[in-house]
Design a protein around this motif. Sequence first.
Motif, short mmCIF file in Angstrom:
data_model
loop_
_atom_site.label_atom_id
_atom_site.label_comp_id
_atom_site.label_asym_id
_atom_site.label_seq_id
_atom_site.Cartn_x
_atom_site.Cartn_y
_atom_site.Cartn_z
N TYR A 14 0.83 -1.21 0.00
CA TYR A 14 0.00 0.00 0.00
C TYR A 14 0.86 1.27 0.00
CZ TYR A 14 -3.45 -3.47 1.47
OH TYR A 14 -4.25 -4.58 1.54
N ARG A 15 0.22 2.40 -0.19
CA ARG A 15 0.90 3.69 -0.14
C ARG A 15 0.99 4.12 1.33
NH1 ARG A 15 -3.15 4.92 -3.78
NH2 ARG A 15 -3.85 6.72 -2.57
N THR A 16 2.15 3.95 1.91
CA THR A 16 2.35 4.22 3.33
C THR A 16 3.53 5.17 3.51
OG1 THR A 16 3.86 2.35 3.63
CG2 THR A 16 1.50 1.92 3.92
N PRO A 17 3.60 5.87 4.66
CA PRO A 17 4.73 6.78 4.91
C PRO A 17 6.05 6.04 4.97
CG PRO A 17 2.89 7.25 6.38
CD PRO A 17 2.57 5.95 5.70
N ASP A 18 7.11 6.74 4.62
CA ASP A 18 8.45 6.15 4.60
C ASP A 18 9.12 6.19 5.97
OD1 ASP A 18 8.35 5.58 1.87
OD2 ASP A 18 9.00 7.60 1.35
N ASP A 19 8.65 7.04 6.89
CA ASP A 19 9.31 7.13 8.18
C ASP A 19 8.36 6.79 9.32
OD1 ASP A 19 8.17 9.66 9.49
OD2 ASP A 19 8.76 10.41 7.53
N ARG A 20 8.91 6.65 10.50
CA ARG A 20 8.20 6.18 11.69
C ARG A 20 7.03 7.06 12.09
NH1 ARG A 20 9.69 9.33 16.06
NH2 ARG A 20 9.13 7.72 17.56
N ARG A 21 7.05 8.32 11.72
CA ARG A 21 6.00 9.24 12.17
C ARG A 21 4.64 8.90 11.58
NH1 ARG A 21 8.81 14.84 10.71
NH2 ARG A 21 9.28 13.56 8.88
N GLY A 22 4.62 8.03 10.60
CA GLY A 22 3.35 7.63 10.01
C GLY A 22 2.87 6.27 10.45
N TRP A 23 3.53 5.67 11.45
CA TRP A 23 3.20 4.30 11.87
C TRP A 23 2.84 4.25 13.35
CZ3 TRP A 23 3.41 -0.16 8.72
CH2 TRP A 23 3.83 0.08 7.39
N GLY A 24 1.71 3.61 13.65
CA GLY A 24 1.28 3.46 15.04
C GLY A 24 0.70 2.08 15.29
N LEU A 25 0.45 1.79 16.55
CA LEU A 25 -0.08 0.49 16.97
C LEU A 25 -1.20 0.71 17.98
CD1 LEU A 25 3.48 -0.46 17.72
CD2 LEU A 25 2.23 -2.14 16.38
N SER B 166 11.25 2.00 18.41
CA SER B 166 10.90 3.40 18.17
C SER B 166 11.41 3.89 16.82
CB SER B 166 11.44 4.28 19.29
OG SER B 166 12.85 4.18 19.39
N ASP B 167 12.26 3.12 16.16
CA ASP B 167 12.69 3.47 14.82
C ASP B 167 11.63 3.17 13.78
OD1 ASP B 167 13.02 0.74 15.37
OD2 ASP B 167 14.42 0.50 13.70
N PRO C 78 11.69 7.91 22.32
CA PRO C 78 10.87 9.06 21.95
C PRO C 78 9.58 8.65 21.25
CG PRO C 78 12.60 8.78 20.34
CD PRO C 78 12.82 7.70 21.38
N VAL C 79 8.70 7.98 21.97
CA VAL C 79 7.40 7.58 21.43
C VAL C 79 6.30 8.08 22.34
CG1 VAL C 79 8.32 5.53 20.27
CG2 VAL C 79 7.47 5.34 22.61
N SER C 80 5.07 8.01 21.85
CA SER C 80 3.90 8.38 22.65
C SER C 80 3.06 7.14 22.90
CB SER C 80 3.06 9.43 21.91
OG SER C 80 3.80 10.62 21.71
N ILE C 81 2.63 6.97 24.14
CA ILE C 81 1.80 5.83 24.54
C ILE C 81 0.51 6.35 25.15
CG2 ILE C 81 1.64 3.73 25.93
CD1 ILE C 81 3.81 3.47 23.90
N LEU C 82 -0.62 5.81 24.72
CA LEU C 82 -1.90 6.10 25.35
C LEU C 82 -2.33 4.88 26.15
CD1 LEU C 82 -4.42 7.93 25.73
CD2 LEU C 82 -5.42 6.77 23.74
N VAL C 83 -2.56 5.07 27.44
CA VAL C 83 -3.02 3.99 28.32
C VAL C 83 -4.53 4.16 28.52
CG1 VAL C 83 -2.86 2.97 30.61
CG2 VAL C 83 -0.80 3.83 29.49
N ALA C 84 -5.30 3.19 28.07
CA ALA C 84 -6.75 3.20 28.25
C ALA C 84 -7.11 2.10 29.24
CB ALA C 84 -7.46 2.97 26.91
N SER C 85 -7.72 2.48 30.36
CA SER C 85 -8.03 1.52 31.40
C SER C 85 -9.19 2.03 32.23
CB SER C 85 -6.79 1.26 32.27
OG SER C 85 -6.98 0.14 33.10
N ALA C 86 -9.50 1.33 33.32
CA ALA C 86 -10.61 1.70 34.20
C ALA C 86 -10.16 1.57 35.65
CB ALA C 86 -11.82 0.80 33.95
N ASP C 87 -10.57 2.53 36.47
CA ASP C 87 -10.18 2.54 37.88
C ASP C 87 -10.72 1.33 38.62
OD1 ASP C 87 -8.74 4.97 37.86
OD2 ASP C 87 -10.60 6.09 37.90
N VAL C 88 -11.95 0.94 38.33
CA VAL C 88 -12.61 -0.15 39.04
C VAL C 88 -13.05 -1.20 38.04
CG1 VAL C 88 -14.54 -0.82 40.53
CG2 VAL C 88 -13.41 1.40 40.86
#
Length: 379
Positions: free
Chosen positions: A238-249, A267-268, A315-325
């Motif tokens: 597919y047409r995807t970015p060449d560098d890491r800034r276009g890739w996430g999980l 992180s690369d 140098p990456v960003s992580i989002l933690v999605a969870s619940a207190d209870v």
Amino acid sequence: MGLTSWGLLGLLVLATAACFGATVRAWPRAAATGVRAAGTRLALLLGCQLAVLLTLLVSVNGHYLFYGSWTDLAGAAGGGARVQGRGAANPRAAAVTQVVRTVRAGLGPARGGGRDPARDGQVEHLDIRGVRTGIASEAYVYLPAQYFQPAYAARRFPVVVLLAGYPAADRKVWISKGHIPRDAADATAAGRVQPMIYVMMRPTVRNGWDTECADVPGGPAVETFFAQDVPEAIATTYRTPDDRRGWGLAGYSTGGYCAAKLALLHSDRFAAAVSMAGHFEALLDPTTRALYGGSRALRRSSDLTWRLRNLPQPPVSILVASADVGEKTFPSARRFMAAARPPLVVDSVLLRTGGHNFKTFRMYIPPSLRWLSARLRAS
């Protein structure tokens, strides 16, 4: 008859009803004294209880999709399911990861009569065989409508690799329960997220084995597969970015751990990841088997909180999605967030209550897509 089919469940319901009917009819004759009569009563009761238990187990499995087929069930019990794993290098193998691409009609959203990729986007199926690992797996890919529009012909779209939990018996779980194509199409049309490519996979490459996305000593190199073979397969298709800034999980449960782990260790390749109800320690239980080959150092390096406390943070960003209870992995997530420091950036989406199930996972998906959209770049 499939393990999750309505036919099997209906047959078990009928068998349970027949068992109770036979018990009611035979009970007067089994009410006599003596060993034979007592044995008959015991057999009747045990038969009914077994029928009820099997019906409940099949019903629960059909709802939560722990095992999608008899093969998956046999694999979890130690059966000999056919799998592809890490093997000896084939000198005649292709120089790149091999991909077989097929359009899957009927799995994506439809907003009018017929299906038009330039209006609705398109779901495709990939069979991927990693050139580095020998692992063979499949992926469902949702391409946004813009991918097929002339105005975007030169655009390279950001990629989000979505990893399911373990065992994710339903191979289309991101579509059937996560509703990714529909939600992504709606959010893109509303301008809440940018057009992105969604690669929907499960981390289970060997039935009955939770590999925790690790390069297993003497076993499948699952980390390498998702960090190198899969991105290569997507980038060459597919047409995807060449560098890491276009890739996430992103992932839920075990897939959430895998998403965070792959971003931290690679992180690369990846710039951002979302862990929905994922754990952050290195699990070791019957489903993981001897995952780390008895190596304390290898297991420790797979403990994501230990990595934050003892190693330079990437140098990456992580989002933690969870619940207190109600979320069993929340204590692990809290320790992980407390250990974060720059250049790592950790954000959170926290519910007041929520169980470890898809009803709750669905609540994490819309904010996760918006968060990823804000951090990934097209090119």
